[in-house]
Scaffold this active site. Structure first.
Site, PDB file in Angstrom:
ATOM      1  N   CYS A   1       4.364   7.515   5.262  1.00  0.00           N
ATOM      2  CA  CYS A   1       4.673   8.774   4.572  1.00  0.00           C
ATOM      3  C   CYS A   1       3.450   9.691   4.538  1.00  0.00           C
ATOM      4  O   CYS A   1       2.518   9.484   3.753  1.00  0.00           O
ATOM      5  CB  CYS A   1       5.168   8.475   3.155  1.00  0.00           C
ATOM      6  SG  CYS A   1       5.519   9.966   2.202  1.00  0.00           S
TER       7      CYS A   1
ATOM      8  N   CYS B   1       2.925  11.566   1.229  1.00  0.00           N
ATOM      9  CA  CYS B   1       2.343  10.722   0.167  1.00  0.00           C
ATOM     10  C   CYS B   1       0.864  10.463   0.425  1.00  0.00           C
ATOM     11  O   CYS B   1       0.054  10.524  -0.487  1.00  0.00           O
ATOM     12  CB  CYS B   1       3.045   9.357   0.107  1.00  0.00           C
ATOM     13  SG  CYS B   1       4.822   9.412   0.289  1.00  0.00           S
ATOM     14  N   ASP B   2       0.504  10.129   1.646  1.00  0.00           N
ATOM     15  CA  ASP B   2      -0.834   9.582   1.906  1.00  0.00           C
ATOM     16  C   ASP B   2      -1.751  10.466   2.756  1.00  0.00           C
ATOM     17  O   ASP B   2      -2.943  10.170   2.879  1.00  0.00           O
ATOM     18  CB  ASP B   2      -0.699   8.207   2.596  1.00  0.00           C
ATOM     19  CG  ASP B   2       0.032   7.210   1.695  1.00  0.00           C
ATOM     20  OD1 ASP B   2      -0.100   7.329   0.462  1.00  0.00           O
ATOM     21  OD2 ASP B   2       0.735   6.329   2.211  1.00  0.00           O
TER      22      ASP B   2
END
Ligand code: NDP
Length: 313
Positions: free
Chosen positions: A137, A140-141
């Site tokens: 992701c 997200c990261d």
């Protein structure tokens, strides 16, 4: 053994399932929640969550899931940890469900929050470097690797989206595509091609990921020439698709050709009245903890309305 009849059974324990549980328990629906074999869902394999509103300093995924579970229990949700609902029959009312601990139950409403699982390449490095630079992701990261060179593998819309997203944060993004063309929609293909800091490697596959404590690079094999190349990168984003966890609902709930549940737009209603879907099991576009939580709230409110309108509560 007597079979209990519940007002609301929630299947799944990511942000969608727990949010549905918080709302349903505060509305006196006495929900029971079955977590499945991976309690907490995808956030359990995530490090810092920095984009969930309300956590100015971020929170680690497992801690957020433990908090959500605590919050759901606080209002009376009964949580069956580690137990999987493995069969449902929505053709009769109340609905009938079976759990893999041998329990059979009836439910006036069911909230499906079974999520989706990211597909992985299946190489050993994915285990070795999980949470150490291999991620599924970018939203997200990606932030953790800003100003560093990264790679994305995949050729569909997700890969194209992740590569263009990362290109805004990183000086160079290597996009690893196993064929000679992208499968992504035309508009996304154009966006990739127009982004000067995305470098596409056609006919290429990730043979290995270099590094032991952190990702240091990827080893690519060109599947036409069989030549190997090493590219230094700080992170590898796997974007080769997701699999919604909806197999047990096949032939009962409407789903698209890839298995995502279909809900009536703007609601959590499925094709069966009294069965509601939320989270990634019905969302292949946004897939965020916050959007999953939002639809979990919708599912609980829709369930409450259904129970009231049918004079069950
Ligand atoms: P897709 O199934 O569309 O694409 C997967 C990609 O990964 C393909 O290019 C495939 O290669 C590649 N791939 C699969 N397995 C491997 C492997 N083992 N090694 C290397 N590459 C591999 O998945 P997406 O997640 O991209 O999209 C799923 C659906 O969601 C699509 O319908 C998409 O349009 C939609 N979507 C929509 C978005 C939006 O509207 N904003 C955003 C994201 C997705 P190959 O082509 O060779 O098979």
């Amino acid at each position: 053994m007597s079979i209990l009849t519940h007002k609301c059974v929630i299947v799944g324990s990511g942000p969608a399932g727990y949010t549905a549980a918080i709302y349903a328990s505060r509305a006196n629906l006495d929900p029971v929640l079955y977590t499945g074999h991976e309690p907490g869902g995808q956030l359990m394999i995530t490090n810092d969550v920095e984009n969930f509103p309300g956590y100015p300093n971020g929170i680690v995924g497992p801690e957020m899931m433990a908090d959500l579970e605590k919050q759901a229990r606080r209002f009376g949700t009964v949580v069956h940890l580690g137990t999987l609902i493995n069969k449902v029959d929505f053709s009769q009312r109340p609905f009938r469900l079976w759990a893999d601990d041998g329990t059979e139950m009836l439910a006036h409403t069911v909230v499906v929050a079974t999520g989706a699982s990211a597909k992985w390449l299946g190489i050993e490095a994915e285990r070795r470097l999980a949470n150490k630079g291999i991620s599924a992701c970018a939203v997200c990261d990606g932030f953790f690797y800003r100003k560093q060179v990264v790679a994305v593998v995949g050729g569909g819309d997700t890969a194209a989206e992740e590569a263009t997203y990362l290109a805004k944060l990183c000086p160079e993004v290597h996009l690893i595509v196993r064929k000679g063309a992208l499968r992504a929609s035309k508009i996304m293909q154009e966006r990739v091609m127009k982004t000067s800091n995305i470098r596409v490697h056609w006919h290429s596959e990730v043979a290995d990921v270099l590094g032991t404590e952190a990702v240091e690079g990827i080893r690519l094999i060109n599947n036409q020439t069989q030549e190997y190349t090493n590219i230094p990168v700080a992170a590898l984003f796997i974007a080769i698709g997701h699999q919604p966890n909806t197999q047990i609902f096949k032939n009962q709930l409407d789903m698209d050709e890839t298995g995502y549940l279909i809900t009536k737009p703007g609601t959590a209603h499925t094709n069966i009245e009294g069965v509601f879907a939320c989270g990634d099991a019905q969302d292949k576009v946004y897939r965020q903890a916050i959007t999953a939580a939002g639809t979990g709230c919708m599912a609980a409110l829709d369930a409450e309305r259904y129970l009231t309108e049918n004079s069950i509560i």
